[in-house]
Design a protein around this motif. Structure first.
Motif: not given
Length: 535
Positions: A58, A131-132, A135, A175-178, A234, A314
């Motif tokens: 992450h 992390p969410d 995010l 925070c996240k690659y999302h 990931q 996710w």
């Protein structure tokens, strides 16, 4: 008295949202104090103890926030979780503000309320060290800027607004690659909307990308030093092909519905379809559809062939935006025919009551395991083995066990486990009193980058395993240590019964390091990825 002469209610939608935020934050702080750290949280705690520019699986924002909280308030579950609770409070306010801007004040209020009645958002995202939470906040902050630039024709200082959007997306990327899917959604919106295509010739979006990249430099720098392992790890999850598995696809869809709660998930899906069907003719809903669809579609479709397991959260950032049009729809029903208003009220009442019941059951069972007492003895024994709420048990007795025997006062000793999630639980329970390693030949996760094994050669080690993994220490370690002695079993209680049993071993003279599954060479990383796909 007619409606015109009635005094205005002091409870405006904005004040009601502030009340919701205050009440829900207080409840979450109570919950945060009652629960121990889960597997993921304990693992992230280990990350926070090893300050770095980024981490194996992450980006660093969650670890940075936890490290700051620990420095200010010490190691306590509420202290570490508090920043994440506060970020979700901000997310609730942004949901209201966006609903108010796009639709109406009541629509924003209803969107914020329904968001807080969804299990995945209101419990896991809003309470735990994950992390969410940041995010979601930065995702909505970026979307707020996009609404201002793309939908407000009177917007001034567009370039400055784009810089703010780039900053918010960059922080979301930390925070996240999302967050990369948010960029993809904006591109789709601009390309498919004739009135928005002029942004392709405007410097603002490109400056936003530059700002986003500058924010993301810590992650790029860390990965450049470590052969891009985080991206390979990931990215490899979405490119693994295990054949077409429709049962995995069904599990993914069902899991999303359960996490959101089915009676909320289905209306959100209906809103997504409605927003998509309206297309660019309804810019507000089309922007929601374009920024929600890529993330939901990608992780749902790839579940057809990739072994994602039970990572149903996710898709959550995509669903987050759908609460905005859902709030508008519920508001329209409440203002509509008596039949529509009655249905909307009953739906809200049922959603509130079901959330309260599930929240109460989950919380009390996690604390004392009372549900197991309702089952026959044989069934309860099997259920206890696979009970996911056992993750919330802290291993406090382990610290007492080791301290009483003097092992935590030794500088020539380290603690290890063959499982990364056990290592995290152990690390958190020892409160930083020992160096904790995950000596695993196949999956040490971020522990492979925290501490060089060679620095511990010649030292003794305490090996910790779960009872069901009691034989794995021999498989992993018999070549790496001298004599290994069983020191005893540590029982972690819950509700009058044993929740978890830990086996503790003393291993003498660490004399041979374990090979790492992902090393400092491209060849090692590639071979590890190939091995993972063959499993």
């Amino acid at each position: 008295m007619n409606n015109a002469s009635r005094p205005a209610s002091p409870w405006t939608p904005a004040r009601l949202v502030l009340l919701l935020i205050a009440a829900s934050a207080a409840l979450r702080m109570l919950l945060a104090s009652m629960y121990g750290f889960g597997n993921g949280e304990s693992y992230y705690f280990s990350c926070s103890r090893h300050a770095d520019l980024s981490y194996f699986d992450h980006p660093p924002m969650h670890a940075w926030l936890a490290r700051l909280a620990i420095e200010l308030g010490g190691i306590h579950p509420l202290v570490i979780r508090l920043p994440f609770i506060l970020f979700f409070a901000g997310t609730t306010w942004l949901t209201f503000a966006l609903g108010r801007r796009l639709f109406s004040e009541r629509a924003g209020l209803l969107a914020a309320v329904i968001l807080n009645l969804s299990m995945v958002f209101s419990v896991t995202t809003a309470t735990f060290f994950q992390p969410d939470s940041p995010l979601m906040f930065f995702w909505l902050l970026a979307f707020h800027g996009l609404v201002r630039v793309l939908l407000d024709e009177s917007c001034r200082h567009a370039t400055l607004s784009w810089l703010g959007i780039g900053l918010a997306v960059g922080l979301a990327m930390l925070c996240k690659y999302h967050a990369v899917f948010l960029v993809a959604g904006v591109v789709a919106f601009v390309i498919t909307s004739k009135k928005q295509q002029h942004w392709l010739r405007h410097p603002g979006p490109y400056l936003a990308l530059i700002v986003m990249t500058l924010c993301f430099l810590p992650v790029l720098s860390w990965n450049a030093r470590n052969e891009w392992i985080s991206f390979l790890w990931q990215g490899g999850r979405g490119t693994e092909f295990k054949g077409l598995r429709f049962d995995w696809l069904a599990r993914s869809i069902g899991g999303q519905a359960l996490w959101l709660m089915p009676w909320i998930w289905l209306p959100l899906i209906i809103e997504l379809v409605a927003c998509t069907r309206r297309g660019p003719s309804d810019p507000a809903r089309w922007l929601v559809a374009c920024t929600a669809m890529p993330l939901i579609a990608f992780f749902t479709i790839t579940a057809l062939y990739a072994p994602y397991g039970f990572h149903f959260h996710w898709q959550a950032p995509g669903y987050l935006l759908l609460f905005l049009p859902l709030g508008a729809t519920i508001d329209r029903w409440l203002r509509g025919t008596p039949r529509d208003a009655r249905f909307a009220r009953r739906w809200l009442q049922f959603t509130t009551a079901s959330f309260a019941a599930m929240f109460l059951i989950l919380t009390t069972h996690t604390v004392n395991g009372w549900v197991l007492n309702l089952l026959p003895a044989g069934v309860a024994a099997q259920a206890a083995i696979h009970d996911p709420t056992l993750e919330a048990l802290d291993y406090g007795p382990l610290e007492t066990f080791l301290a009483e025997r003097g092992y935590l006062d030794r500088d020539d000793l380290f603690v290890c486990s063959p499982k990364w999630y056990i290592a995290g639980k152990v690390d958190y329970s020892l409160h930083g009193r020992a160096n904790v390693l995950c000596l695993s030949p196949d999956d040490p996760r971020a522990y492979a980058f925290f501490d060089r094994q060679s620095e511990h050669l010649g030292q003794d080690a305490i090996i910790i395993t779960h009872e069901r993994f009691c034989n794995q220490y021999q498989e992993h370690y018999w070549r790496n240590f001298g004599p290994i002695t069983h020191l005893g079993t540590v029982e972690i209680p819950r509700g009058g019964r044993v929740g978890v049993r830990l086996n503790v071993y003393l291993a003498r003279q660490f004399h041979a390091t374990l090979p790492q599954p992902y090393g400092n060479t491209r060849e090692a990383t590639f071979l590890w990825q190939v091995a993972q796909r063959r499993q």
